[in-house]
Design a protein around this motif. Structure first.
Motif, PDB file in Angstrom:
ATOM      1  N   SER A 131       3.201   8.663   2.943  1.00  0.00           N
ATOM      2  CA  SER A 131       2.573   7.235   3.262  1.00  0.00           C
ATOM      3  C   SER A 131       3.014   6.475   4.657  1.00  0.00           C
ATOM      4  O   SER A 131       2.168   6.035   5.244  1.00  0.00           O
ATOM      5  CB  SER A 131       2.583   6.342   2.157  1.00  0.00           C
ATOM      6  OG  SER A 131       2.276   6.924   0.652  1.00  0.00           O
ATOM      7  N   VAL A 181       1.764   3.936  -3.821  1.00  0.00           N
ATOM      8  CA  VAL A 181       1.618   5.629  -3.971  1.00  0.00           C
ATOM      9  C   VAL A 181       2.576   6.248  -4.871  1.00  0.00           C
ATOM     10  O   VAL A 181       2.268   7.091  -5.547  1.00  0.00           O
ATOM     11  CB  VAL A 181       1.568   6.229  -2.371  1.00  0.00           C
ATOM     12  CG1 VAL A 181       1.478   7.858  -2.729  1.00  0.00           C
ATOM     13  CG2 VAL A 181       0.360   6.098  -1.750  1.00  0.00           C
ATOM     14  N   ALA A 216      -4.664   6.692  -0.951  1.00  0.00           N
ATOM     15  CA  ALA A 216      -3.996   5.606  -0.258  1.00  0.00           C
ATOM     16  C   ALA A 216      -4.975   4.802   0.763  1.00  0.00           C
ATOM     17  O   ALA A 216      -5.021   3.618   1.261  1.00  0.00           O
ATOM     18  CB  ALA A 216      -2.693   6.288   0.519  1.00  0.00           C
ATOM     19  N   VAL A 236       1.027  -1.120  -0.121  1.00  0.00           N
ATOM     20  CA  VAL A 236       0.113  -0.075  -0.038  1.00  0.00           C
ATOM     21  C   VAL A 236       0.937   1.288   0.002  1.00  0.00           C
ATOM     22  O   VAL A 236       0.550   2.443  -0.673  1.00  0.00           O
ATOM     23  CB  VAL A 236      -0.876   0.037   1.160  1.00  0.00           C
ATOM     24  CG1 VAL A 236      -1.755   1.090   1.351  1.00  0.00           C
ATOM     25  CG2 VAL A 236      -2.047  -1.282   1.098  1.00  0.00           C
ATOM     26  N   THR A 251      -2.251  10.645  -1.477  1.00  0.00           N
ATOM     27  CA  THR A 251      -1.881   9.899  -0.119  1.00  0.00           C
ATOM     28  C   THR A 251      -3.007  10.259   0.788  1.00  0.00           C
ATOM     29  O   THR A 251      -3.420   9.243   1.500  1.00  0.00           O
ATOM     30  CB  THR A 251      -0.769  10.904   0.576  1.00  0.00           C
ATOM     31  OG1 THR A 251       0.564  10.565  -0.353  1.00  0.00           O
ATOM     32  CG2 THR A 251      -0.288  10.163   2.065  1.00  0.00           C
ATOM     33  N   TYR A 257      -5.969   0.810   1.005  1.00  0.00           N
ATOM     34  CA  TYR A 257      -5.667   0.057   2.396  1.00  0.00           C
ATOM     35  C   TYR A 257      -6.997  -0.682   2.658  1.00  0.00           C
ATOM     36  O   TYR A 257      -6.958  -1.620   2.979  1.00  0.00           O
ATOM     37  CB  TYR A 257      -5.407   1.024   3.369  1.00  0.00           C
ATOM     38  CG  TYR A 257      -5.289   0.566   4.766  1.00  0.00           C
ATOM     39  CD1 TYR A 257      -3.916   0.142   5.342  1.00  0.00           C
ATOM     40  CD2 TYR A 257      -6.323   0.168   5.564  1.00  0.00           C
ATOM     41  CE1 TYR A 257      -3.743  -0.447   6.527  1.00  0.00           C
ATOM     42  CE2 TYR A 257      -6.222  -0.391   6.855  1.00  0.00           C
ATOM     43  CZ  TYR A 257      -4.841  -0.636   7.305  1.00  0.00           C
ATOM     44  OH  TYR A 257      -4.626  -1.213   8.557  1.00  0.00           O
TER      45      TYR A 257
END
Length: 1019
Positions: free
Chosen positions: A924, A886, A998, A882, A994, A1002
């Motif tokens: 991140s 990014v 992100a 994950v 982000t 997730y």
């Protein structure tokens, strides 16, 4: 609650010592800043050695076979040889030895010594007529200051003596390096024999020359030993002047005469000269001044200017001194310009800090900036890194990044104060919560610059200080954030702050809505992001590629090239026409002309020319870039009116020089066929209207007259082939007889034919020789003349004859774009060539590829380090995926910024894109470390992701704002502009990715679903 050593807590318990460290850091940084060297551009090693060798009397083809090929073959034994480039003329060769980019430091010097030893071993294998080697391993020497000395009423010899005295004075300066005189005309006494007069008297010119040399020789005469002393014996008779030489008595049989009876004796200068220098069209001598390595060019410039001002005031009437190139002034202007940009960037970052954090918190973050800069300057000074275009630009880039840690630390401290904790506890909380994620993120950011630090190419060496500045400043920023910031925060922040942890404003509530939507519709968010990324990949193909941009300095360099067999006088006369035209152009403040050679390397990135009689270079100074561009257009128009020469105006380059940007090398074994193929390729690329000034670096053959000797008849007449060759050489070029001694100066005495005999073809046909008996013999008695052609010059690359087709670009298109558009046509041409012939792309496209190849080579190291750091922090393969997902998505912002701005993706911009990877991964890491901490405190995954994204949004947005806005001052610059746009776009887009993509990713990877009841969601 974590236990163990807490550096922030330690700092709070030792405040006096920490304040002492801060003061010492600031003082040491100030001292280091003032002592650091200043340059316009960073220095890089030009790993090229020049070997010159001669085989007098040989054709170019013979010289290639007997000399050039032997040398290049021997050089191929070098382990660190990149390639050889040779330029061979009749009887002379110049070989450029290029070393691999991986050769560094002392290994370069050791290789030059090894080459000298190799050539020494090779010399016995050379032909008997071989005239030896000349080595130049100072090919990259820079002469930053060039002065022109013109005279009225003084002879060239008198002017030279005056300038030579000035050279001696300059060498007395401690920081002075090499100092050379250019444009010096060597004094020569010419004895011009008339072949007819010699033949009429039955004289042999060789006998006359030998008699003169014997009379002028310095030979010992011995001592008289009287027992009490020894008395020197001296014999007079040596010539002291041309007049004495003219009245030298000679004898032929019973006839006595003087040299003046059979020859014209003329004191003068080398004719034609090897090179000339003029200032504003007036003949002059140039004093080129270099600086010792490691010295401060600004300090040296002040000393040099003061010295030259005193010298100028003492010059006699009639001699004038003018400053042609003033690198210290350029460096001073460049440094001041960058310092202003640095100050602007600091103000921008301070503004972001104060507006976003408030006065007190902003003050703490602001105080971290001088502390980090001071520590950075100390380490840069210790590493002998100077202040120049790259290091100062790197400081500006680092500014927005180095406040990141301080902002996060202070933000964390403020959040704890808002929750009601006391100052000490709030200040030390950063260490236990985010210190190590910040460190990991900092190291990941530094790892993003590893391809710069480990790039072994010349371009990599040019930009390497970018890596050191970023690495040192970011690591220093982490130290400041965990050691100094807690003490600063405890000193300047209020003891209590309002409980605002759960208060939300309109912007924050809007972000909550968008964040929940992104998490809830995670697959839509992921698909939209990847679709946008795919579009950006397509858009990247529309962004033009670039190596390095041209400089924004005001100089124009004009390369003047005549046909390859052009005489020096023809070159000189043609350039004089250009000088007359140039003197009428209002844009030209002044100009300096170099005939028969290029300008000295007054800046390291100058593309040095090979000295030959058919070339020249004019350096023109203009008032500003607008005048420069206007004059360039005029010169291009002037070029179209001149058919006998090419006038190619160009600007100075930033980064390693390449010359004309579009180049193709055609290689093959046969000269004639190779020339035909090169012309065909020139026709192919000439179909592109964007290209102009298309030339071949060697092309047309030169005329030659061959004296075909009847060897049997020669023997009957008592002559040899050597007699004939020497007589012809003496007639046309001049044979050395002896030297006149004028102080420390030796004045050559050359015997040659009168002008009527040496400048016309009829003189060759009517030439008469005298044999040992003094009988006049016409050339036609034992020879006939044949006309033909031969190569005036042969270029080779790695022992293979090579013709380079070069072209300039008329439009604003980048070389990579033009070469890509021509790729199909060039490939078709390549396919039509015989198997032994090849075509390679050269110029800026090749240099760019060579510079990017080392980046690709070290990318695995960068990726491995990043993976390791992320895994150390995350301790989860899914989390690592994950976090890393990014990184490449920053390309969305890069393309979105470059395309509207019309900025190319150059070498420096590529470095910025690589650095983005580390910056995005850093954000991140901090985000998902917060997720891990919340999960450890019992939050659900949905709540943990939401709360972490919410709490980290403010510091991430603030640091993104600081980092992107700090780049504005350098976005206007030619060199840094593309990188600034790329990083600004990447940081802005990466921040949104982000904070939205992100969390959605997730949720998808960990199967996180929205709680059934919306009431339970965070407000």
């Amino acid at each position: 609650m974590k236990t163990g050593f807490n550096l922030s807590d330690w700092a709070l318990n030792h405040r006096s010592f920490v304040w002492f460290l801060m003061v010492i850091s600031l003082l040491a940084g100030a001292i280091s800043y003032t002592s650091m060297g200043r340059e316009e551009d960073p220095s890089f090693t030009i790993k090229t050695m020049v070997i010159s060798a001669a085989l007098p009397g040989a054709t170019a083809e013979q010289t290639v076979v007997q000399v050039t090929d032997r040398i290049e073959k021997k050089l191929q034994e070098l382990d660190n040889l990149k390639n050889t480039r040779s330029v061979t003329y009749p009887g002379q060769t110049v070989i450029y030895v290029d070393l691999m980019d991986t050769v560094r430091g002392d290994a370069v010097t050791d290789t030059w010594l090894k080459i000298r030893n190799m050539m020494s071993d090779l010399e016995p294998q050379m032909p008997e007529e071989f005239a030896g080697f000349y080595f130049n391993d100072d090919f990259g020497d820079v002469f930053g200051s060039v002065y022109a000395f013109t005279s009225d009423g003084f002879s060239p010899r008198e002017l030279e003596e005056r300038v030579d005295d000035i050279r001696s004075a300059v060498l007395q300066l401690d920081a002075a390096g090499k100092v050379e005189l250019l444009g010096v005309r060597e004094p020569v006494v010419h004895i011009e024999f008339s072949a007819a007069r010699l033949a009429a008297l039955g004289l042999d010119k060789t006998t006359v020359m030998n008699t003169l040399a014997a009379q002028n020789a310095i030979v010992p005469s011995g001592f008289i030993h009287t027992g009490a002393e020894q008395i020197l014996v001296r014999v007079t008779g040596q010539f002291a002047s041309a007049e004495e030489l003219a009245y030298a008595p000679l004898r032929a049989g019973e006839t006595f005469f003087t040299l003046a009876d059979v020859a014209d004796i003329t004191p003068g200068y080398e004719d034609p000269p090897a090179s000339l220098f003029r200032y504003n069209g007036d003949e002059a001598i140039a004093l080129a001044v270099g600086m010792r390595a490691g010295e401060n060019i600004l300090d040296f410039g002040e000393e040099l200017h003061a010295l030259m001002a005193r010298i100028s005031a003492e010059l006699p009437v009639g001699i004038e001194m003018s400053l042609v190139n003033d690198q210290p002034h350029v460096v001073d202007h460049s440094i001041n310009h960058f310092v202003r940009a640095l100050v602007e960037a600091v103000v921008i970052v301070l503004g972001v800090s104060f507006l976003s954090l408030g006065v007190r918190a902003g003050l703490v973050v602001s105080l971290s900036i001088p502390l980090v800069l001071a520590i950075t300057f100390v380490f840069l000074d210790m590493m002998d890194i100077t202040l120049q275009r790259i290091s100062l630009g790197a400081l500006i880039i680092a500014l927005g990044l180095l406040v990141d840690d301080a902002m996060i630390a202070i933000e964390t401290m403020i959040s704890r104060l808002e929750l009601g904790e006391n100052l000490a506890k709030a200040a030390s909380y950063a260490w236990t919560s985010i210190a190590f994620p910040m460190l990991t993120g900092t190291l990941v950011t530094v790892a993003g610059f590893i391809p710069i630090g480990l790039n072994a190419s010349q371009a990599g060496e040019y930009t390497r200080s970018l890596f050191y500045v970023i690495a040192i400043s970011l690591i220093a920023s982490w130290v400041v954030a965990v050691l100094f910031a807690p003490v600063l925060g405890a000193t300047f922040l209020p003891r209590k702050m309002k409980h605002e942890a759960h208060r939300t404003g309109r912007i924050r509530r809007g972000f909550h809505v968008v964040l929940r939507a992104a998490m809830r519709f995670k697959w839509v968010t992921i698909a939209a992001t990847f679709l946008t990324f795919a579009v950006s990949v397509v858009g990247l193909g529309m962004v033009e590629q670039q190596f390095f941009p041209t400089s924004d300095r005001n100089e124009i360099l004009v390369d003047v090239t005549l046909r390859q067999n052009a005489d020096f006088d023809a070159t000189d006369q043609e350039i004089a026409v250009f000088e007359d035209w140039l003197a009428e152009q209002e844009e030209a403040q002044y100009f300096a002309t170099y005939v028969g050679q290029g300008a000295p390397r007054f800046v390291l990135t100058l593309d040095a020319l090979t000295a030959t009689p058919n070339i020249g270079q004019v350096m023109i100074m203009t008032a500003d870039n607008a005048s420069r561009d206007a004059l360039k257009a005029k010169i291009q128009a002037f070029d179209r009116t001149r058919t006998v020469a090419e006038y190619f105006p160009k600007y100075l380059e930033l980064g390693p020089p390449v010359g004309k940007p579009v180049q193709y090398r055609v290689s093959g074994p046969d000269f004639e066929e190779l020339r035909d193929h090169a012309r065909e390729l020139a026709a192919v690329i000439s179909s592109d209207p964007r290209l102009s000034a298309i030339t071949l670096d060697w092309n047309e053959p030169a005329r030659v007259v061959r004296v075909v000797l009847d060897q049997a008849r020669l023997r009957q007449l008592g002559l040899t082939q050597q007699d004939v060759a020497q007589a012809l050489y003496s007639l046309f070029e001049g044979a050395p007889v002896t030297d006149l001694r004028s102080g420390s100066k030796l004045i050559s005495v050359l015997a040659r034919g009168v002008e009527a005999d040496r400048t016309t073809l009829e003189a060759l046909e009517n030439l008469q020789f005298g044999n040992a008996n003094g009988t006049p013999i016409p050339l036609s008695a034992f020879a006939r003349l044949e006309w033909g052609t031969e190569q005036p010059v042969i270029h080779q690359r790695d022992r293979v004859p090579t013709i380079t087709v070069k072209a300039a670009i008329l439009t604003a298109d980048q070389p990579d774009t033009v070469v890509s558009d021509l790729a199909g046509a060039v490939e078709d041409f390549r396919a039509s060539l015989p198997a032994t012939y090849s075509v390679e792309v050269g110029g800026s496209v090749e240099s760019s590829a060579e510079s990017q190849a080392p980046i690709l080579a070290v990318m695995p190291i960068m990726v491995l380090i990043m993976l390791t750091l992320v895994m150390v922090q995350m301790q989860s393969f899914r989390l690592m995926f994950v976090v890393l997902a990014v990184a490449p998505l920053g390309l969305i912002g890069v393309v979105a910024a470059l395309l509207p701005a019309g900025a190319p993706l150059g070498f420096v911009a590529i470095l910025g894109v690589l650095a983005l990877i580390g910056i995005l991964i850093r954000n991140s890491i901090i985000l998902f470390q917060e997720v891990k901490d919340l999960l450890a405190r019992g939050r659900s995954r949905w709540d943990a992701v939401f709360e972490a994204s919410d709490s980290r949004a403010r510091p991430i947005l603030l640091t993104a704002a600081a980092a992107s806005l700090a780049l504005i001052p350098i976005s206007r610059q030619v060199f840094w502009g593309p990188m600034a746009y790329a990083m600004m776009g990447g940081i802005i887009a990466g921040t949104l990715i982000t904070l939205l993509f992100a969390p959605a990713l997730y949720c998808a990877v960990f199967g996180v679903k929205r709680p059934h009841s919306g009431d339970g969601e965070p407000a």
